[in-house]
Enzyme design. Structure first.
Site: not given
Length: 573
Positions: A306-308, A310, A334
């Protein structure tokens, strides 16, 4: 452009026009007096507007102001000159329809739009104009009459009704927030991590200085043999993935029979201020993958990021490939931005001056405060995440309603200066994730185009942190089987969209050959949560179903403490 002579002529004509306008207002405000002849004024303004677009805009602005005045003094049939944009809730209360406050509201809307139009017409390059526009919008939002007690009729009415107690209570709340350094967005007394947030049952089965690894207790008789590792962002606490049972992505994954593990990052302390991106890859992602494999007795695992988180996973994968560690069966990104060609409004806070200033301090290390990062993200939606609470808390003296997501939003985590500076330089300013072998991590040149792992990419249509079109560009980088899904709403509400609520919708389209807009034009809208689509996609990569074990860890990695663990409970002062 004007020369000095034409500017002098313009202002002389404008002065004459002002005098005529003033006389017309006087005449209009005195019953029985004949109105001034406005024809000369109209001729002057017509001539001016034909000579320059700036004059045309000023003429429109002038006319709107005149219409507002005439409507206020009753000299003209009252009709709205300006109305709030759709979704602007600042002026919804009926008190704003009172003549004086209606004038104040419309004057603000007319003036703010005129300012923004003037910026759009500025003779400068696109990047400078966009930055000017963003910060002009910040100024315009800050100067809203709703943000000041004497120009907000709701505030004045409440103050009168409460005999000033609302303003007194508001000052108390302001002083309390100044002491803690953040704006209170929810009734924080209603939440506690481990009590009613982050309560999915499980155990901490591994920890180092950087993270704790949580293993969740199965809720089904059978589970898929291949484990699922969740890697959340390190800039916030992990429990956005596990808020409460009804809106927990963790609980949903467990209920679908996925053998679920999760990384709980530690908020960086001054002693950890030397940490670099390499450390998060080596001692974070790669270590977590290895432990999950060993506990789950599986050669390969699935990873959801998720976010950073990723970007950490994406940069770890080439390092693992170079070492022959074929550990990841599938990866889910995500709301993750790999291509930073157009990163959204966050780019206005990041420039080379900031990076050079930080890089001069890298040898000393340091900490980037979570509250500083939180304030930056809030500024991207200042009306919703700043001024809304200034009015509610400090001007009206009210306590905001309890909201788990906003409690999490204020529960920030610190980052190490070297790690965060590397991130801003390489990802945002230089866009190096799109340039194969432009930098190295853990001694390995990073080339994301070599990743052939099946990848599920989720984006949110109203995301102000990871624009959905930018997330779509990841389909041009990863080379494995790809699925791109677009959800409704924003960065958090779009991602955390529980199946039980059956809210919103999402879009799917198998054709990834065109650009983002072409993809959306051909996409099918489906009701409900994208989680259902994701879980169906993940099943083929999850192995066979086996009997669920109620034990946690193994002989090497024994349970340390119950979930959610110590790291997530640490709060910034």
């Amino acid at each position: 452009m004007f020369n000095n002579k034409s500017m002098d002529e313009f202002f002389q004509q404008l002065t004459e026009t002002n005098q005529k306008l003033l006389q017309s207002w006087v005449n209009l405000s005195q019953p029985g007096e004949p109105a001034a002849d406005l024809a000369p004024m109209q001729q002057i303004m017509t001539g001016l507007t034909q000579s320059n677009p700036f004059i045309a805009q000023h003429s429109d602005f002038y006319k709107q102001q005149l219409d507002l005045w005439l409507g206020l003094i009753g000299a003209k049939e009252k009709a709205p000159v300006a109305v709030p944009e759709k979704g602007d809730r600042r002026f919804n209360a009926p008190e704003w329809e009172q003549p004086l406050f209606d004038y104040i509201k419309q004057n603000y809307l007319v003036t703010s739009r005129w300012l923004l139009q003037m910026v759009e017409q500025a003779h400068t390059d696109d990047a400078a104009r966009e930055k000017m526009s963003f910060f002009t919008r910040q100024y315009v939002d800050a100067m809203s009459p709703a943000n000041f007690a004497f120009t907000n009729p709701e505030v004045m009415k409440l103050a009168l009704e409460s005999k000033g107690e609302s303003l007194q209570e508001g000052m108390k709340k302001l002083m309390a927030d100044m002491q803690k350094g953040t704006i209170t967005m929810t009734d924080e007394s209603q939440f506690e991590v481990g009590k009613n947030l982050g309560i999915s049952p499980g155990q901490v089965v591994f920890e180092n200085d950087l993270f704790q690894l949580l293993q969740y207790t199965p809720s089904t008789a059978k589970v898929y043999s291949r484990p699922l590792l969740i890697v959340p962002p390190c800039v916030n606490k992990y429990y956005i993935m596990d808020l409460q049972p009804d809106n927990s992505l963790v609980a949903y994954a467990v209920s679908q029979g996925f053998k679920t593990f999760l990384v709980s990052w530690k908020s960086v302390t001054p002693e950890m201020g030397h940490l670099e991106w390499d450390d998060y890859v080596e001692n974070g992602v790669i270590t977590a993958c290895d432990v999950v494999r060993k506990i789950g007795k599986a050669e390969k695992i699935n990873v959801l990021s998720f976010c950073i988180g990723g970007e950490l996973v994406s940069t770890a994968m080439p390092v693992m490939q170079a070492r022959g560690l074929d550990w990841i069966e599938s990866v889910t990104l995500m709301t993750v931005m790999i291509d930073h060609t157009e990163p959204g409004d966050i780019k206005h806070f990041i420039d080379w001056n900031l990076i050079r200033k930080r890089e001069a301090l890298l040898s000393e290390g340091g900490v980037i405060g979570g509250k500083e990062l939180s304030r930056t993200f809030s500024a991207l939606r200042s009306n919703d995440l700043i001024w809304n609470y200034v009015v509610n808390n400090y001007l009206k003296g009210k306590t905001p309603a309890p909201f788990d997501l906003l409690y999490w939003n204020n529960d920030s985590a610190n980052l190490a200066l070297p790690m965060h500076t590397f991130f801003l330089r390489n990802m945002y300013l230089e866009n190096n994730l799109t340039k194969p072998n432009s930098f190295s991590l853990c001694g390995v040149p990073i080339d994301l185009t070599t990743i052939i792992t099946p990848t599920y990419i989720f984006a949110a249509r109203e995301d102000h942190i990871v624009p959905w079109q930018s997330a779509y560009l990841s389909t041009r980088i990863f080379k494995g089987p790809l699925r791109y899904v677009l959800g409704a709403s924003g960065h958090i509400a779009g991602a955390i969209n529980p199946v039980k609520a059956n809210k919103r919708n999402y879009w799917v389209n198998e054709d990834l050959s065109g650009d983002a807009e072409a993809w959306l034009e051909g996409a099918e809208s489906r009701p409900g949560s994208w989680w259902q689509d994701w879980s169906q996609w993940l099943i083929p990569f999850s192995g066979e179903q086996v009997a669920a074990s109620k034990t946690h860890g193994n002989a090497t990695f024994k349970p340390i403490e119950p979930a959610p663990g110590r790291y997530v409970k640490e709060r910034l002062d």
